[in-house]
Design an enzyme around this catalytic site. Structure first.
Site, mmCIF file in Angstrom:
data_model
loop_
_atom_site.group_PDB
_atom_site.id
_atom_site.type_symbol
_atom_site.label_atom_id
_atom_site.label_comp_id
_atom_site.label_asym_id
_atom_site.label_seq_id
_atom_site.Cartn_x
_atom_site.Cartn_y
_atom_site.Cartn_z
ATOM 1 N N ARG A 159 0.858 -1.198 0.000
ATOM 2 C CA ARG A 159 0.000 0.000 0.000
ATOM 3 C C ARG A 159 0.891 1.245 0.000
ATOM 4 O O ARG A 159 2.117 1.152 0.017
ATOM 5 C CB ARG A 159 -0.904 -0.010 1.232
ATOM 6 C CG ARG A 159 -0.151 0.206 2.525
ATOM 7 C CD ARG A 159 -1.062 0.209 3.742
ATOM 8 N NE ARG A 159 -0.385 0.791 4.880
ATOM 9 C CZ ARG A 159 -0.809 0.704 6.136
ATOM 10 N NH1 ARG A 159 -1.910 0.032 6.415
ATOM 11 N NH2 ARG A 159 -0.142 1.296 7.106
ATOM 12 N N ASP A 217 8.998 -9.840 6.306
ATOM 13 C CA ASP A 217 9.111 -8.948 7.463
ATOM 14 C C ASP A 217 10.549 -8.453 7.451
ATOM 15 O O ASP A 217 11.486 -9.244 7.625
ATOM 16 C CB ASP A 217 8.801 -9.730 8.751
ATOM 17 C CG ASP A 217 8.964 -8.865 9.997
ATOM 18 O OD1 ASP A 217 9.606 -7.798 9.922
ATOM 19 O OD2 ASP A 217 8.452 -9.287 11.051
ATOM 20 N N VAL A 218 10.732 -7.155 7.259
ATOM 21 C CA VAL A 218 12.090 -6.634 7.029
ATOM 22 C C VAL A 218 12.999 -6.788 8.242
ATOM 23 O O VAL A 218 14.216 -6.608 8.128
ATOM 24 C CB VAL A 218 12.069 -5.150 6.580
ATOM 25 C CG1 VAL A 218 11.406 -5.007 5.222
ATOM 26 C CG2 VAL A 218 11.417 -4.244 7.627
ATOM 27 N N THR A 246 -0.869 8.891 2.458
ATOM 28 C CA THR A 246 -0.863 7.420 2.556
ATOM 29 C C THR A 246 -1.535 7.049 3.881
ATOM 30 O O THR A 246 -1.734 7.911 4.745
ATOM 31 C CB THR A 246 0.575 6.852 2.568
ATOM 32 O OG1 THR A 246 1.183 7.186 3.823
ATOM 33 C CG2 THR A 246 1.431 7.360 1.432
ATOM 34 N N LYS A 248 15.159 7.757 10.716
ATOM 35 C CA LYS A 248 15.249 8.379 9.392
ATOM 36 C C LYS A 248 16.581 9.115 9.224
ATOM 37 O O LYS A 248 17.141 9.184 8.129
ATOM 38 C CB LYS A 248 14.046 9.307 9.162
ATOM 39 C CG LYS A 248 12.709 8.545 9.089
ATOM 40 C CD LYS A 248 12.721 7.481 7.992
ATOM 41 C CE LYS A 248 11.413 6.724 7.861
ATOM 42 N NZ LYS A 248 11.431 5.728 6.797
ATOM 43 N N ASP A 259 5.891 -7.469 1.621
ATOM 44 C CA ASP A 259 5.222 -6.771 2.729
ATOM 45 C C ASP A 259 4.843 -7.811 3.781
ATOM 46 O O ASP A 259 5.038 -9.019 3.583
ATOM 47 C CB ASP A 259 3.969 -6.032 2.205
ATOM 48 C CG ASP A 259 3.626 -4.790 3.027
ATOM 49 O OD1 ASP A 259 3.349 -4.941 4.232
ATOM 50 O OD2 ASP A 259 3.643 -3.686 2.472
ATOM 51 N N TYR A 296 11.074 7.475 15.471
ATOM 52 C CA TYR A 296 10.927 7.524 14.005
ATOM 53 C C TYR A 296 11.986 8.449 13.403
ATOM 54 O O TYR A 296 12.688 8.083 12.457
ATOM 55 C CB TYR A 296 9.513 8.015 13.657
ATOM 56 C CG TYR A 296 9.233 8.128 12.182
ATOM 57 C CD1 TYR A 296 8.819 7.020 11.442
ATOM 58 C CD2 TYR A 296 9.376 9.343 11.503
ATOM 59 C CE1 TYR A 296 8.555 7.118 10.080
ATOM 60 C CE2 TYR A 296 9.119 9.453 10.151
ATOM 61 C CZ TYR A 296 8.701 8.342 9.441
ATOM 62 O OH TYR A 296 8.441 8.440 8.095
ATOM 63 N N ASN A 326 11.606 0.571 1.376
ATOM 64 C CA ASN A 326 10.509 1.531 1.597
ATOM 65 C C ASN A 326 9.706 1.255 2.865
ATOM 66 O O ASN A 326 9.103 2.161 3.424
ATOM 67 C CB ASN A 326 9.593 1.487 0.361
ATOM 68 C CG ASN A 326 8.269 2.172 0.603
ATOM 69 O OD1 ASN A 326 8.164 3.388 0.554
ATOM 70 N ND2 ASN A 326 7.228 1.385 0.896
ATOM 71 N N MET A 374 3.165 4.415 -0.571
ATOM 72 C CA MET A 374 4.200 4.750 -1.557
ATOM 73 C C MET A 374 4.805 3.512 -2.211
ATOM 74 O O MET A 374 5.166 3.542 -3.390
ATOM 75 C CB MET A 374 5.302 5.564 -0.874
ATOM 76 C CG MET A 374 4.900 6.999 -0.643
ATOM 77 S SD MET A 374 6.337 7.970 -0.193
ATOM 78 C CE MET A 374 5.977 8.245 1.518
HETATM 79 P P1 NAD Z 1 2.246 3.009 4.707
HETATM 80 O O1 NAD Z 1 1.965 2.761 6.143
HETATM 81 O O2 NAD Z 1 1.118 3.283 3.797
HETATM 82 O O3 NAD Z 1 3.111 1.835 4.078
HETATM 83 C C1 NAD Z 1 4.164 1.238 4.772
HETATM 84 C C2 NAD Z 1 4.204 -0.217 4.381
HETATM 85 O O4 NAD Z 1 5.271 -0.829 5.113
HETATM 86 C C3 NAD Z 1 2.909 -0.970 4.747
HETATM 87 O O5 NAD Z 1 2.440 -1.684 3.631
HETATM 88 C C4 NAD Z 1 3.348 -1.867 5.869
HETATM 89 O O6 NAD Z 1 2.627 -3.079 5.951
HETATM 90 C C5 NAD Z 1 4.806 -2.101 5.527
HETATM 91 N N1 NAD Z 1 5.547 -2.599 6.673
HETATM 92 C C6 NAD Z 1 5.474 -2.196 7.967
HETATM 93 N N2 NAD Z 1 6.253 -2.953 8.738
HETATM 94 C C7 NAD Z 1 6.838 -3.862 7.927
HETATM 95 C C8 NAD Z 1 7.750 -4.929 8.137
HETATM 96 N N3 NAD Z 1 8.224 -5.219 9.353
HETATM 97 N N4 NAD Z 1 8.152 -5.630 7.075
HETATM 98 C C9 NAD Z 1 7.674 -5.364 5.840
HETATM 99 N N5 NAD Z 1 6.800 -4.388 5.580
HETATM 100 C C10 NAD Z 1 6.386 -3.640 6.609
HETATM 101 O O7 NAD Z 1 3.266 4.234 4.713
HETATM 102 P P2 NAD Z 1 3.929 5.100 3.549
HETATM 103 O O8 NAD Z 1 3.616 6.503 3.858
HETATM 104 O O9 NAD Z 1 3.654 4.563 2.210
HETATM 105 O O10 NAD Z 1 5.461 4.895 3.939
HETATM 106 C C11 NAD Z 1 6.444 4.375 3.077
HETATM 107 C C12 NAD Z 1 7.793 4.871 3.547
HETATM 108 O O11 NAD Z 1 7.858 6.289 3.392
HETATM 109 C C13 NAD Z 1 8.072 4.615 5.027
HETATM 110 O O12 NAD Z 1 9.436 4.269 5.196
HETATM 111 C C14 NAD Z 1 7.806 5.960 5.669
HETATM 112 O O13 NAD Z 1 8.495 6.123 6.880
HETATM 113 C C15 NAD Z 1 8.279 6.892 4.595
HETATM 114 N N6 NAD Z 1 7.752 8.249 4.658
HETATM 115 C C16 NAD Z 1 6.416 8.480 4.624
HETATM 116 C C17 NAD Z 1 5.957 9.799 4.631
HETATM 117 C C18 NAD Z 1 4.496 10.145 4.531
HETATM 118 O O14 NAD Z 1 4.158 11.330 4.731
HETATM 119 N N7 NAD Z 1 3.599 9.215 4.188
HETATM 120 C C19 NAD Z 1 6.875 10.854 4.689
HETATM 121 C C20 NAD Z 1 8.237 10.568 4.746
HETATM 122 C C21 NAD Z 1 8.666 9.264 4.711
#
Ligand code: NAD
Length: 249
Positions: free
Chosen positions: A17, A64-65, A191, A160, A38, A156, A91, A19
């Protein structure tokens, strides 16, 4: 039509889901074969099925990462199914909204394990396969909060920031193997992750950027695509900020 990633094989984590899903769709549209990984198996399998019309170019795996054994299986799945591995997009990530004082020790550890250890394990697992492929590109998803501070998400933001320097360290280490490593620093992107952010804080973040709206996952995916492709062949150890000008002010 020749796509920008034709013939390339990519492994994308957190791809079910948000990004990661946007990256997956764009990569497949640009000719890549994608292993989408995922812990959300139902959503991940559904996305792989949705992309089935692209002639079997998407494969879902449970990863699971935080688990080295899962990484070994995912990399093996890429090589066994598609022949090689050229691109890794680290990601997957999780957010908790708690400051330094409010963060509990188990929560701190959970965030570090997924966001920081997961990126390290991923690069370590992908390296031998990328060497076998003759080179590759790794893109690590950090955040604007890997560049600047802000209250309210201590663990968090720590992860980062760590990803930013880990990226540069790996860039130096992997360059002799023809593998580039870069980080992306998104601002607020629409997201499921950001849905729980309190409304006041959300409005404040939006008001502080040059472009006064949230970004779309696709607007980050085009940056990921650029760094994954040969178009960025002289770029490594670098940071691409995609934040609507939030950190410019
Ligand atoms: P999201 O929550 O929609 O997606 C994150 C995905 O990571 C999910 O599908 C989740 O199931 C998966 N995930 C979580 N734990 C996991 C694990 N242990 N193993 C494998 N997969 C796992 O969030 P997003 O916003 O799409 O985030 C994607 C990346 O972008 C993340 O690293 C987040 O920190 C980063 N980010 C997001 C934003 C934002 O505003 N949305 C901004 C900056 C950075």
């Amino acid at each position: 039509m020749i796509g920008r990633l034709s013939g390339r094989v990519a492994l994308i984590t957190g791809a079910a889901r948000g990004m990661g899903a946007a990256d997956t769709r764009l990569f497949v549209a640009e000719g890549a074969h994608v292993v989408l990984a995922d812990v959300l198996d139902v959503e991940g399998q559904q996305l792989a099925r949705d992309l089935d019309c692209r002639k079997g170019r998407a494969l879902y795996v449970h990863l699971d990462v935080t688990q080295a054994a899962d990484w070994e299986k995912a990399v093996a799945a890429a090589e066994d199914t598609f022949g090689h591995l050229d691109i890794l997009i680290n990601n997957a990530g999780i957010l908790n909204m708690a400051g330094v004082e409010a963060t509990t020790e188990p929560e701190w550890q959970r965030i570090i394990d997924v966001n920081q250890k997961g990126v390290w394990l991923g690069m370590k697992a992908a390296l031998p396969a990328m060497r076998r492929a003759g080179g590759g590109s790794i893109v690590n998803i950090s955040s604007i909060y890997g560049l600047i501070g802000s209250g309210g998400a201590a663990a968090y933001h720590s992860t980062k920031g760590a990803i930013r320097i880990l990226t540069k360290t790996a860039a130096a280490e992997f360059a002799p193997s023809n593998i580039r490593v870069n980080s992306i620093h998104p601002g607020l992107i629409t997201t499921p992750m950001v849905a729980p952010i309190p409304t006041d804080f959300h409005k404040q973040i939006i008001s502080m950027g040059c472009i006064k709206r949230e970004g779309r996952p696709e607007e980050v995916a085009y940056g990921v695509l650029f760094l994954a492709s040969d178009e960025s062949s002289y770029i490594t150890g670098s940071e691409l900020v995609i934040d609507g000008g939030y950190t410019a002010l």
